[in-house]
Design a protein around this motif. Sequence first.
Motif, PDB file in Angstrom:
ATOM      1  N   THR A   1       8.142  37.321   2.739  1.00 57.49           N
ATOM      2  CA  THR A   1       9.041  36.265   2.286  1.00 57.49           C
ATOM      3  C   THR A   1       8.591  34.925   2.865  1.00 57.49           C
ATOM      4  N   ILE A   2       8.442  33.959   1.993  1.00 54.65           N
ATOM      5  CA  ILE A   2       8.038  32.609   2.404  1.00 54.65           C
ATOM      6  C   ILE A   2       9.053  31.617   1.866  1.00 54.65           C
ATOM      7  N   LYS A   3       9.567  30.778   2.761  1.00 57.97           N
ATOM      8  CA  LYS A   3      10.504  29.733   2.367  1.00 57.97           C
ATOM      9  C   LYS A   3       9.873  28.372   2.652  1.00 57.97           C
ATOM     10  N   LEU A   4       9.565  27.642   1.577  1.00 58.22           N
ATOM     11  CA  LEU A   4       9.003  26.306   1.726  1.00 58.22           C
ATOM     12  C   LEU A   4      10.077  25.344   2.227  1.00 58.22           C
ATOM     13  N   LEU A   5       9.747  24.564   3.240  1.00 61.29           N
ATOM     14  CA  LEU A   5      10.692  23.588   3.771  1.00 61.29           C
ATOM     15  C   LEU A   5      10.680  22.297   2.947  1.00 61.29           C
ATOM     16  N   ASN A   6       9.612  22.057   2.228  1.00 62.40           N
ATOM     17  CA  ASN A   6       9.534  20.943   1.283  1.00 62.40           C
ATOM     18  C   ASN A   6       8.433  21.269   0.280  1.00 62.40           C
ATOM     19  N   GLN A   7       8.432  20.586  -0.838  1.00 60.24           N
ATOM     20  CA  GLN A   7       7.466  20.854  -1.899  1.00 60.24           C
ATOM     21  C   GLN A   7       6.899  19.548  -2.422  1.00 60.24           C
ATOM     22  N   ASP A   8       5.722  19.634  -3.069  1.00 61.11           N
ATOM     23  CA  ASP A   8       5.154  18.412  -3.625  1.00 61.11           C
ATOM     24  C   ASP A   8       4.965  18.478  -5.139  1.00 61.11           C
ATOM     25  N   ILE A   9       4.393  19.535  -5.695  1.00 55.96           N
ATOM     26  CA  ILE A   9       4.106  19.525  -7.128  1.00 55.96           C
ATOM     27  C   ILE A   9       5.096  20.348  -7.940  1.00 55.96           C
ATOM     28  N   ALA A  10       6.141  20.867  -7.311  1.00 55.04           N
ATOM     29  CA  ALA A  10       7.072  21.751  -8.019  1.00 55.04           C
ATOM     30  C   ALA A  10       7.707  21.069  -9.227  1.00 55.04           C
ATOM     31  N   ASP A  11       7.940  19.764  -9.146  1.00 57.60           N
ATOM     32  CA  ASP A  11       8.589  19.064 -10.253  1.00 57.60           C
ATOM     33  C   ASP A  11       7.593  18.253 -11.085  1.00 57.60           C
ATOM     34  N   TRP A  12       6.288  18.485 -10.887  1.00 56.80           N
ATOM     35  CA  TRP A  12       5.288  17.783 -11.675  1.00 56.80           C
ATOM     36  C   TRP A  12       5.072  18.478 -13.013  1.00 56.80           C
ATOM     37  N   THR A  13       4.840  17.695 -14.053  1.00 54.11           N
ATOM     38  CA  THR A  13       4.392  18.200 -15.354  1.00 54.11           C
ATOM     39  C   THR A  13       3.022  17.602 -15.620  1.00 54.11           C
ATOM     40  N   ILE A  14       2.026  18.449 -15.755  1.00 52.40           N
ATOM     41  CA  ILE A  14       0.650  17.978 -15.885  1.00 52.40           C
ATOM     42  C   ILE A  14       0.070  18.449 -17.214  1.00 52.40           C
ATOM     43  N   THR A  15      -0.381  17.506 -18.031  1.00 50.78           N
ATOM     44  CA  THR A  15      -1.086  17.829 -19.271  1.00 50.78           C
ATOM     45  C   THR A  15      -2.584  17.720 -19.014  1.00 50.78           C
ATOM     46  N   PHE A  16      -3.300  18.807 -19.247  1.00 44.00           N
ATOM     47  CA  PHE A  16      -4.751  18.835 -19.043  1.00 44.00           C
ATOM     48  C   PHE A  16      -5.419  18.665 -20.414  1.00 44.00           C
ATOM     49  N   ALA A  17      -6.027  17.514 -20.648  1.00 51.41           N
ATOM     50  CA  ALA A  17      -6.599  17.203 -21.954  1.00 51.41           C
ATOM     51  C   ALA A  17      -8.104  16.994 -21.844  1.00 51.41           C
ATOM     52  N   ASP A  18      -8.863  17.775 -22.584  1.00 47.37           N
ATOM     53  CA  ASP A  18     -10.317  17.617 -22.614  1.00 47.37           C
ATOM     54  C   ASP A  18     -10.640  16.421 -23.495  1.00 47.37           C
ATOM     55  N   THR A  19     -11.160  15.361 -22.895  1.00 50.67           N
ATOM     56  CA  THR A  19     -11.449  14.137 -23.642  1.00 50.67           C
ATOM     57  C   THR A  19     -12.944  13.867 -23.791  1.00 50.67           C
ATOM     58  N   GLY A  20     -13.779  14.868 -23.448  1.00 51.42           N
ATOM     59  CA  GLY A  20     -15.221  14.731 -23.673  1.00 51.42           C
ATOM     60  C   GLY A  20     -16.019  14.419 -22.434  1.00 51.42           C
ATOM     61  N   GLN A  21     -17.217  14.952 -22.397  1.00 48.49           N
ATOM     62  CA  GLN A  21     -18.095  14.754 -21.242  1.00 48.49           C
ATOM     63  C   GLN A  21     -18.545  13.307 -21.081  1.00 48.49           C
ATOM     64  N   ASN A  22     -18.817  12.623 -22.201  1.00 46.43           N
ATOM     65  CA  ASN A  22     -19.435  11.299 -22.134  1.00 46.43           C
ATOM     66  C   ASN A  22     -18.534  10.182 -22.643  1.00 46.43           C
ATOM     67  N   ALA A  23     -17.254  10.463 -22.829  1.00 41.11           N
ATOM     68  CA  ALA A  23     -16.333   9.451 -23.356  1.00 41.11           C
ATOM     69  C   ALA A  23     -16.101   8.345 -22.332  1.00 41.11           C
ATOM     70  N   ASN A  24     -15.970   7.111 -22.826  1.00 39.19           N
ATOM     71  CA  ASN A  24     -15.614   6.012 -21.931  1.00 39.19           C
ATOM     72  C   ASN A  24     -14.088   5.962 -21.768  1.00 39.19           C
ATOM     73  N   ILE A  25     -13.601   5.018 -20.971  1.00 39.31           N
ATOM     74  CA  ILE A  25     -12.173   4.968 -20.673  1.00 39.31           C
ATOM     75  C   ILE A  25     -11.345   4.707 -21.931  1.00 39.31           C
TER      76      ILE A  25
END
Length: 240
Positions: free
Chosen positions: A50-74
């Motif tokens: 049993t592990i109880k975290l005393l605080n968290q950092d990414i639990a409320d994050w929503t992250i979209t991982f989008a492949d935008t190309g190897q050589n694309a500019n900004i």
Amino acid sequence: MWHLMKYYAHYGHTEFILCLGHQGDVIKKYFLNYNECLSNDFVLTDGGRTIKLLNQDIADWTITFADTGQNANIGQRLMAVRRFLGDDETFMANYADGLTDLDLAAYMDFFERSGRIASFLQVRPSQTFHVVSTDEDGFVTELNSVQDIELWINGGFFIFKREVFDYMRPGEELVVEPFRRLMAQRQLLAYRNRGFWACLDTFKEKKMFDDMVAQGVMPWAVWNNVHARTPRLGFEPVIA
């Protein structure tokens, strides 16, 4: 990247879009295998079952991982993730190669009051180099450290309204043609920050950041500052 996302999350912005390219799989694996016990205090009981975290950092994050190309500019990367912005009228973007102690709330207030379409963070260069002036024969007439002159650069922390896409064309680099169009219509602002800012583009700079962390000197870690302000929500960071 975690430090940068933690910075935004401190100010209440926990929806991220990552514009992936070179080694995007490494970034995906990092978050897929993320263990909050390694970055937070916790209590272990029941023989480790049993592990109880005393605080968290990414639990409320929503992250979209989008492949935008190897050589694309900004510019191309931003265009590629436009559909992920949903109905957001304003969003933030970042080069993801620098950290700052910028008061993000003040920056956002400045942008909202301006009524303009685009802005970026204006900073002093963190690298040490010299600006040289010469005459027609090549003789040096002036030699100044960049730290001794009033030189300011784009620090890579952007705030945009959706209208910025109206100034962009396929294949264009963000800070070239689109920014020129914005400047022509007085729609581009720079917000000056005299506090800490440093980029991480070389091994030397990585070593500098590693040394700062080892010494506990982390001015960008605003989440450790109980006096840092928390602004209104509604801005979505795009890490490009």
